[in-house]
Scaffold this motif. Structure first.
Motif, mmCIF file in Angstrom:
data_model
loop_
_atom_site.group_PDB
_atom_site.id
_atom_site.type_symbol
_atom_site.label_atom_id
_atom_site.label_comp_id
_atom_site.label_asym_id
_atom_site.label_seq_id
_atom_site.Cartn_x
_atom_site.Cartn_y
_atom_site.Cartn_z
ATOM 1 N N GLU A 154 34.144 49.718 45.568
ATOM 2 C CA GLU A 154 35.094 50.829 45.452
ATOM 3 C C GLU A 154 36.525 50.307 45.439
ATOM 4 N N ARG A 155 36.783 49.293 46.245
ATOM 5 C CA ARG A 155 38.112 48.689 46.273
ATOM 6 C C ARG A 155 38.461 48.093 44.904
ATOM 7 N N TYR A 212 44.699 42.563 46.523
ATOM 8 C CA TYR A 212 44.369 43.006 45.168
ATOM 9 C C TYR A 212 43.551 41.968 44.399
ATOM 10 N N ASP A 266 31.745 49.465 49.646
ATOM 11 C CA ASP A 266 33.179 49.576 49.944
ATOM 12 C C ASP A 266 33.986 48.554 49.141
ATOM 13 N N CYS A 267 33.473 47.336 49.046
ATOM 14 C CA CYS A 267 34.160 46.293 48.270
ATOM 15 C C CYS A 267 34.244 46.687 46.795
ATOM 16 N N TRP A 307 36.960 40.336 46.269
ATOM 17 C CA TRP A 307 36.243 41.572 46.602
ATOM 18 C C TRP A 307 34.853 41.578 45.979
ATOM 19 N N GLU A 357 39.351 50.829 42.529
ATOM 20 C CA GLU A 357 40.694 51.334 42.835
ATOM 21 C C GLU A 357 41.765 50.408 42.258
#
Length: 176
Positions: free
Chosen positions: A148-149, A122, A145-146, A127, A152
């Motif tokens: 998007e993480r 987290y 992708d990073c 990220w 999230e």
């Protein structure tokens, strides 16, 4: 819960993450699935070290961060020493990764930042830095992708839009 939340933010601001952790846990205990409880859970996971570390380790990390402005080699030594001494403390990995990106050592930066997200999946800063590495290397799918993480983990994090802009600019430069 709101008072503990505010207290946690003040503790974090002055560098007392142990006390911030305690205040966040109390806010979560009081308001679990409520608005404050959810904010406290997010903050605890993403902005406080996953594993408690001595205050002197956090202070050394701050010292290394400040050294980045004046003496990057000394900052690098500080972060590498912290990584050896406190292998479960993700912050020095994030700072070292950022410094390595600046120095153009992208492969090593990726390795260090990957370790940071193993320690704490987290950890938003790692990220974001990983996204930068991938974008610089034209690995745009991985950069996305990073990001998007990050969204999230905490869609309200103020840093991801700037990195999103950087990734998009590098994409445009590559394909136009």
């Amino acid at each position: 819960a709101a008072e503990y939340w505010e207290l946690a933010l003040r503790y974090k601001q002055v560098g007392w993450t142990g006390q911030a952790r305690d205040a966040l846990c109390l806010a979560i205990e009081i308001d679990g699935d409520g608005t404050i409880g959810k904010k406290a859970q997010c903050f605890l996971r993403s902005k406080i070290p996953r594993h408690p570390v001595p205050l002197m380790a956090e202070q050394a990390n701050i010292q290394g961060y400040n050294q980045m402005l004046a003496d990057e080699d000394e900052a690098k030594r500080t972060f590498e020493k912290l990584v050896r001494q406190y292998p479960d403390f993700e912050w020095p990995y994030g700072n070292l990764g950022s410094l390595l990106i600046k120095k153009g050592e992208l492969s090593r930066a990726e390795e260090v930042l990957r370790q940071a997200v193993v320690i704490n999946p987290y950890y938003i800063n790692a990220w974001l830095h990983l996204s930068r590495v991938y974008a610089i290397e034209s690995r745009f799918s991985e950069a996305d992708d990073c990001l998007e993480r990050v969204v999230e983990i905490d869609p309200a994090d103020p840093n991801w839009p700037g990195i999103r802009e950087l990734v998009d600019q590098l994409k445009n430069d590559k394909f136009n």
